[in-house]
Design a protein around this motif. Structure first.
Motif, PDB file in Angstrom:
ATOM      1  N   HIS A 250       0.858  -1.182   0.000  1.00 51.35           N
ATOM      2  CA  HIS A 250       0.000   0.000   0.000  1.00 51.35           C
ATOM      3  C   HIS A 250       0.892   1.229   0.000  1.00 51.35           C
ATOM      4  O   HIS A 250       1.722   1.399   0.897  1.00 51.35           O
ATOM      5  N   VAL A 251       0.763   2.087  -1.008  1.00 54.00           N
ATOM      6  CA  VAL A 251       1.597   3.280  -1.104  1.00 54.00           C
ATOM      7  C   VAL A 251       0.806   4.392  -1.786  1.00 54.00           C
ATOM      8  O   VAL A 251      -0.023   4.133  -2.668  1.00 54.00           O
ATOM      9  N   THR A 252       1.042   5.631  -1.374  1.00 53.00           N
ATOM     10  CA  THR A 252       0.359   6.758  -1.983  1.00 53.00           C
ATOM     11  C   THR A 252       0.919   7.035  -3.379  1.00 53.00           C
ATOM     12  O   THR A 252       2.074   6.732  -3.675  1.00 53.00           O
ATOM     13  N   LYS A 253       0.103   7.649  -4.201  1.00 53.08           N
ATOM     14  CA  LYS A 253       0.537   8.019  -5.547  1.00 53.08           C
ATOM     15  C   LYS A 253       1.702   8.996  -5.484  1.00 53.08           C
ATOM     16  O   LYS A 253       2.678   8.867  -6.233  1.00 53.08           O
TER      17      LYS A 253
ATOM     18  N   TYR B 160       4.007   9.340  -3.225  1.00 55.15           N
ATOM     19  CA  TYR B 160       5.277   8.721  -2.830  1.00 55.15           C
ATOM     20  C   TYR B 160       5.820   7.852  -3.957  1.00 55.15           C
ATOM     21  O   TYR B 160       7.037   7.815  -4.181  1.00 55.15           O
ATOM     22  N   ARG B 161       4.944   7.154  -4.680  1.00 55.19           N
ATOM     23  CA  ARG B 161       5.402   6.390  -5.848  1.00 55.19           C
ATOM     24  C   ARG B 161       6.110   7.317  -6.836  1.00 55.19           C
ATOM     25  O   ARG B 161       7.162   6.973  -7.384  1.00 55.19           O
ATOM     26  N   GLU B 162       5.521   8.475  -7.042  1.00 63.72           N
ATOM     27  CA  GLU B 162       6.124   9.436  -7.974  1.00 63.72           C
ATOM     28  C   GLU B 162       7.442   9.980  -7.431  1.00 63.72           C
ATOM     29  O   GLU B 162       8.395  10.170  -8.183  1.00 63.72           O
ATOM     30  N   GLN B 163       7.500  10.212  -6.124  1.00 60.34           N
ATOM     31  CA  GLN B 163       8.720  10.744  -5.521  1.00 60.34           C
ATOM     32  C   GLN B 163       9.868   9.736  -5.590  1.00 60.34           C
ATOM     33  O   GLN B 163      11.028  10.121  -5.779  1.00 60.34           O
TER      34      GLN B 163
ATOM     35  N   GLU C 280      13.466  11.575   0.191  1.00 58.38           N
ATOM     36  CA  GLU C 280      12.052  11.743   0.548  1.00 58.38           C
ATOM     37  C   GLU C 280      11.676  13.211   0.728  1.00 58.38           C
ATOM     38  O   GLU C 280      10.492  13.541   0.820  1.00 58.38           O
ATOM     39  N   ILE C 281      12.668  14.082   0.817  1.00 61.20           N
ATOM     40  CA  ILE C 281      12.398  15.488   1.130  1.00 61.20           C
ATOM     41  C   ILE C 281      12.310  16.283  -0.168  1.00 61.20           C
ATOM     42  O   ILE C 281      13.289  16.842  -0.664  1.00 61.20           O
TER      43      ILE C 281
ATOM     44  N   LEU D 228       4.217  13.591   5.979  1.00 62.94           N
ATOM     45  CA  LEU D 228       4.940  14.640   5.254  1.00 62.94           C
ATOM     46  C   LEU D 228       5.682  14.044   4.061  1.00 62.94           C
ATOM     47  O   LEU D 228       5.788  14.680   3.008  1.00 62.94           O
ATOM     48  N   ALA D 229       6.191  12.833   4.209  1.00 60.09           N
ATOM     49  CA  ALA D 229       6.861  12.160   3.094  1.00 60.09           C
ATOM     50  C   ALA D 229       5.851  11.475   2.181  1.00 60.09           C
ATOM     51  O   ALA D 229       5.981  11.528   0.957  1.00 60.09           O
ATOM     52  N   TYR D 230       4.840  10.840   2.757  1.00 63.13           N
ATOM     53  CA  TYR D 230       3.919  10.018   1.976  1.00 63.13           C
ATOM     54  C   TYR D 230       2.833  10.829   1.261  1.00 63.13           C
ATOM     55  O   TYR D 230       2.421  10.470   0.164  1.00 63.13           O
TER      56      TYR D 230
END
Length: 364
Positions: free
Chosen positions: A38-41, A43-46, A218-219, A181-183
């Motif tokens: 399970h991952v946010t869109k 974060y996948r892009e980041q 991640e930042i 903040l990262a996700y």
């Protein structure tokens, strides 16, 4: 997953791991404590945009190594320190409040795999009962909202939780432990959040966000903007990272991460030793290597940037890892302990090259 008859679901399906796609059953996943992907869109892009995809993918993408990672599901004695449902009181000054079992994304190294993404009776069902306990314990000066991630909850729900805490005079700060903040940095665009933090201020308490950046990749620029906005709202920000094999077990990467945090106003706080969690212990780095990495980090940072402590969050307490001596012993001290007299006392154990946890080191 269980069938209507209460039996573990043995239906097989394709499950994508980093190494390969494998046909597995729900029973195999559950028995081996394999958390769903399970991952946010965002974060996948980041992961792709960061230039560090070879490292960041291990944070959220399942690995076949999870099948062969031994350990336990409660490495720090959370059950034993639960005083009312959902509230832990391990250290005198701090209450740890579990407010949700959900997260924006599922970290593969999570030490609360027993809870996250599941229906859990460890989540606080009654915040009135929690507040009653806290009110009766004046030594408790701060509460950390955790889970899961409190910022997956609506701001309205966060306000309802905070309602129970604001009138407790001896509470001086309310902390929110989050990786959102990262996700999902857009979560902090919510126009209702400043009012929440203002309510905490007006009650004479400090709102603190304990962010979770494991890697400088991640930042993003979006993260920087959100952090600066939060600081303008009077929120203090700290960062905790976990030392993770294949992700950030490199002094250059962690030094860059901590320097970037300091630059944008997030104080480096803890670098945690990864825990021996079932399904996640392959992330552990040997203690000797960890101490070597920490020396390398400190050699690369200015004084104002090296404010972190290298911590093992052990069943007995938070142990600060100090150094490997010339006598072949690992030197440590208790940063926190249930017994106040033990805090700050230095102790040592003989070094074992493969040791990743206090229990791996012989008593003498």
């Amino acid at each position: 997953m269980e069938t209507a008859a209460g039996q573990l679901d043995c239906r097989a399906h394709a499950f994508k791991f980093i190494e390969e796609t494998r046909i597995v059953s729900e029973r195999e996943l559950q028995v081996n404590n394999i958390t769903p992907y399970h991952v946010t869109k965002s974060y996948r892009e980041q992961i792709i945009k960061s230039g560090y995809s070879d490292q960041l993918k291990y944070i959220v993408e399942p690995s076949i190594q999870e099948f062969d990672s031994p350990g336990t599901l409660d490495t720090s004695g959370e059950h034993d320190n639960t005083v009312v449902p959902g509230l832990q009181h391990k250290y005198a000054q701090t209450g740890l409040l579990l407010v949700t079992e959900r997260c924006g994304s599922y970290c593969r190294y999570c030490f609360r795999k027993r809870i996250v993404g599941k229906v859990s009776d460890e989540i606080a069902p009654d915040f009135g009962q929690v507040a009653q306990y806290i009110a009766c314990h004046p030594e408790m000066t701060n509460v950390l909202l955790s889970g899961g991630d409190p910022f997956v909850l609506s701001t309205s729900n966060l306000n309802k939780i905070v309602d129970h805490l604001l009138s407790i005079e001896h509470l001086k700060s309310i902390r929110f432990g989050t990786k959102m903040l990262a996700y999902a940095p857009k979560r902090f665009d919510d126009s209702a959040l400043p009012a929440l933090f203002q309510r905490i201020h007006k009650a004479g308490k400090s709102p603190i966000i304990v962010a979770h950046f494991d890697h400088v990749g991640e930042i993003s620029s979006a993260v920087e903007r959100k952090v600066r906005a939060l600081r303008a709202q009077g929120v203090q920000l700290l960062n905790q990272s976990v030392l993770l094999a294949k992700v950030n077990d490199d002094p250059e990467i962690l030094a860059a991460t901590f320097a970037k945090c300091q630059e944008i106003g997030v104080r480096p706080y803890y670098l945690f030793q990864a825990r021996p969690v079932k399904g996640a212990s392959h992330f552990q780095v040997a203690l000797g290597r960890g101490l070597e990495i920490v020396r390398g980090i400190n050699q690369r940072l200015s004084g104002i940037e090296k404010t972190f402590k290298y911590i093992m969050s052990h069943y007995t307490g938070k142990i600060e890892m100090l150094d490997l001596g010339q006598d072949g012993r690992v030197y440590m001290r208790y940063h926190q302990n249930k017994v106040p007299e033990k805090i700050g006392k230095i102790f040592s154990r003989p070094h074992v090259a493969t040791a990743c946890w206090l229990d791996d080191l012989p008593d003498e």
